[in-house]
Scaffold this active site. Sequence first.
Site, mmCIF file in Angstrom:
data_model
loop_
_atom_site.group_PDB
_atom_site.id
_atom_site.type_symbol
_atom_site.label_atom_id
_atom_site.label_comp_id
_atom_site.label_asym_id
_atom_site.label_seq_id
_atom_site.Cartn_x
_atom_site.Cartn_y
_atom_site.Cartn_z
ATOM 1 N N ALA A 61 23.966 95.966 84.485
ATOM 2 C CA ALA A 61 23.968 97.373 84.889
ATOM 3 C C ALA A 61 23.915 97.477 86.413
ATOM 4 O O ALA A 61 23.634 96.509 87.119
ATOM 5 C CB ALA A 61 22.780 98.096 84.262
ATOM 6 N N GLY A 106 23.476 93.955 80.792
ATOM 7 C CA GLY A 106 24.425 94.797 80.075
ATOM 8 C C GLY A 106 25.743 94.105 79.808
ATOM 9 O O GLY A 106 26.442 94.429 78.846
ATOM 10 N N GLU A 109 25.173 92.167 76.729
ATOM 11 C CA GLU A 109 25.066 93.150 75.641
ATOM 12 C C GLU A 109 26.449 93.660 75.236
ATOM 13 O O GLU A 109 26.714 93.896 74.052
ATOM 14 C CB GLU A 109 24.153 94.299 76.061
ATOM 15 C CG GLU A 109 22.700 93.854 76.181
ATOM 16 C CD GLU A 109 21.800 94.909 76.793
ATOM 17 O OE1 GLU A 109 20.804 95.281 76.150
ATOM 18 O OE2 GLU A 109 22.088 95.360 77.921
ATOM 19 N N GLU A 129 16.498 91.123 82.297
ATOM 20 C CA GLU A 129 15.887 92.416 82.607
ATOM 21 C C GLU A 129 14.401 92.344 82.931
ATOM 22 O O GLU A 129 13.895 93.129 83.739
ATOM 23 C CB GLU A 129 16.108 93.392 81.429
ATOM 24 C CG GLU A 129 17.516 93.964 81.342
ATOM 25 C CD GLU A 129 18.479 93.081 80.589
ATOM 26 O OE1 GLU A 129 19.601 93.539 80.313
ATOM 27 O OE2 GLU A 129 18.126 91.928 80.264
#
Length: 254
Positions: A61, A106, A109, A129
């Site tokens: 992200a 992300g 993911e 994270e």
Amino acid sequence: MAQVTWQLENNIGIITIDSPPVNALNQEVLAQLSEIVDGITDDVKAVIVTGAGEKAFVAGADIKEFPQMKQQEGEALCHNGQAIFNKIAALKQPVIAAVNGFALGGGLELALACDFRVASPKAKLGLPEVNLGVIPGYGGTQRLARLIGPGKAKQLIFSAEMVTAEEAYRIGLVESITDGSALDEAKAWAGKIIKRGPLAVQAAKQAVDKGLEMHLADGLKLEAKLFGEICGTEDKNEGVAAFFEKREPVFRSK
């Protein structure tokens, strides 16, 4: 300028995340990705997701969006990202992640939302994270545990450690490693898949994905139901006829 591009080659759709320098998933990129996924039509037989350049697939992200984020904003951010990745996972077409570099946070993911993953030897994967004092929020805690088991998933998430392509392959996080281009490897797999019965491939995807959410007995019932539905198709008749006639089948998605 960040952008997500779409290219159609021989009924294979290629989604490329191009957000320099490391293909970060900011809100603009996610919105473009969502729009492209919404526009995928039945003429597309398989989908590949990759990152621009050779450095990163998607390196997570955009951290610049985090400093002012409070509880409500954080939860909304997760719901939005999860909804987009869920749409990718729910596509009836098979979706392949071509992991050409760093797949972190992300980015991993996003790869986990695909049906399977191919990687270049230099790929590195992880969910870092907790280094930022947060947790994966776009499905990482759920999809990773379902893919490689809860113990290994917890080890990687708790430690924030990256794994190499070789280690990712060993633990079942990626399904193949190529000596060359991850995108070329993904195209090769997609090329094989689109020669098979498209309705059968779609039914198989549905059987696996939905079956994993059920008890075994219910999953077996679903498998039988889908098999029965496929038996009523022209594609099944063509596939069986081609087998006996020793020729390549010509499937028409009917």
